[in-house]
Design an enzyme around this catalytic site. Sequence first.
Site, PDB file in Angstrom:
ATOM      1  N   ARG A 142       0.868  -1.181   0.000  1.00  0.00           N
ATOM      2  CA  ARG A 142       0.000   0.000   0.000  1.00  0.00           C
ATOM      3  C   ARG A 142       0.904   1.229   0.000  1.00  0.00           C
ATOM      4  NH1 ARG A 142       2.563   1.816   3.629  1.00  0.00           N
ATOM      5  NH2 ARG A 142       1.062   3.497   3.734  1.00  0.00           N
ATOM      6  N   GLY A 143       0.284   2.423  -0.103  1.00  0.00           N
ATOM      7  CA  GLY A 143       1.083   3.640  -0.266  1.00  0.00           C
ATOM      8  C   GLY A 143       1.123   3.965  -1.751  1.00  0.00           C
ATOM      9  N   ALA A 144       0.842   5.229  -2.087  1.00  0.00           N
ATOM     10  CA  ALA A 144       0.631   5.604  -3.493  1.00  0.00           C
ATOM     11  C   ALA A 144       1.785   5.198  -4.427  1.00  0.00           C
ATOM     12  CB  ALA A 144       0.346   7.101  -3.574  1.00  0.00           C
TER      13      ALA A 144
ATOM     14  N   ASN B 275      -5.101  12.492   1.064  1.00  0.00           N
ATOM     15  CA  ASN B 275      -4.174  11.609   1.787  1.00  0.00           C
ATOM     16  C   ASN B 275      -4.981  10.829   2.824  1.00  0.00           C
ATOM     17  OD1 ASN B 275      -1.453  10.638   2.254  1.00  0.00           O
ATOM     18  ND2 ASN B 275      -1.499  11.758   4.185  1.00  0.00           N
TER      19      ASN B 275
ATOM     20  N   ASP C  15      -1.833  10.941  -1.761  1.00  0.00           N
ATOM     21  CA  ASP C  15      -2.271   9.922  -2.732  1.00  0.00           C
ATOM     22  C   ASP C  15      -2.646  10.539  -4.067  1.00  0.00           C
ATOM     23  OD1 ASP C  15      -2.773   8.624   0.048  1.00  0.00           O
ATOM     24  OD2 ASP C  15      -2.667   7.019  -1.436  1.00  0.00           O
TER      25      ASP C  15
ATOM     26  N   ARG D  98      -7.627   0.016  -6.506  1.00  0.00           N
ATOM     27  CA  ARG D  98      -7.776   1.108  -5.546  1.00  0.00           C
ATOM     28  C   ARG D  98      -7.926   2.421  -6.328  1.00  0.00           C
ATOM     29  NH1 ARG D  98      -4.121   1.268  -0.402  1.00  0.00           N
ATOM     30  NH2 ARG D  98      -6.030   2.236   0.377  1.00  0.00           N
TER      31      ARG D  98
ATOM     32  N   GLN E 239      -1.539   2.049   9.983  1.00  0.00           N
ATOM     33  CA  GLN E 239      -0.265   2.226   9.257  1.00  0.00           C
ATOM     34  C   GLN E 239       0.769   2.956  10.114  1.00  0.00           C
ATOM     35  OE1 GLN E 239      -3.282   2.849   7.959  1.00  0.00           O
ATOM     36  NE2 GLN E 239      -3.348   2.514   5.761  1.00  0.00           N
TER      37      GLN E 239
END
Length: 344
Positions: free
Chosen positions: A46-48, A247, A237, A89, A196
Amino acid sequence: MNFKTIEWKKDRLILIDQRKLPTEETYVECTDYKQVADAIRDMVVRGAPAIGVTAAFGVAIAAQGIAGKNYNDFMRKIESACQTLLETRPTAVNLAWALERMKKVCLRSEGAALPEIIKKLEEEAILIYNEDIETNKKMGRYGADLVENGMTILTHCNAGALATAGYGTALGVFYAAQEQGKKFEVFAPETRPFLQGARLTAWELVKNKISVTLITDNMIGSFMRQKKFNLVVVGADRIAANGDVANKIGTYTSAFLAKGHGVPFYVAAPLSTIDKKTPTGNEIPIEERSPAEVANFHRQLVAPEGVKIRNPAFDVTPHELVSGIITEKGILREPYAKSIQNLA
Ligand code: MRU
């Protein structure tokens, strides 16, 4: 970094399983693009920037698995794999950005032999991976100028090595400041519901010897009032053309509090997170995730059966609350509509 978020092994992708951290450091292997899509959807990764890089390798894997006859047939299958990956996503624009880059490689190579195109796709995914680390380091150097000895800095969610190919955007600023010998303290809110902050940010900062204090999300206001924070640095994001920032949910709360308490609020994000086609934050699609994430605390049920639940994964911080956007090309300032438009 003393761990690898994403590792490419010629025909398979190895991902650190972020659902299991910090108690287990285990890895998931993907040999099929559908497994890659599942890994993004289920938050193994995960994480842009990390999901953009992962999706690019997903396309490389898809290409290797196509027993294609001709270019048109190959392209149809690539398009379909890209669509599957894109639908995992909706908020982080890095995903669409990386997939567009991969598709362009195919379009530029029309007429070439399929094995040649497959090789080019693998090379492009590796390039996206390497560029991400380089970009993060550049951002880190710009952002580190904002960090002074003795500061206490608030972040949110995880915008670190785990959220990128391996260095970090917001946490990259801290790594760069650390490399310059600066001494400072980071406060990491736990970031309900997926945790997170607690599970990932605290884990990677401890592992990299940056002093970090974990707090719950509802403690931020009180610490702001006590003038605890000198600076806020978060990731993003998607950043709209006017500078509005999507975000992790809770970012807006911190930004609003920071404004009210006169604390500078910075967003660290590569240009691949800026979406000039989305005019304002109002048009950014916000992912709504499973109610089970809110009903449970780390897989332990904490709510009555059948209660109504909302779980938007991101929020939008209006650009008026943003002191600057740290990019690989320097720090963008108001008016963002202009500074973003002027970007190459
Ligand atoms: O739902 P997640 O964990 O993918 O959300 C991640 C964030 O909101 C990060 O802050 C953002 O992607 C920036 S990561 C460098």
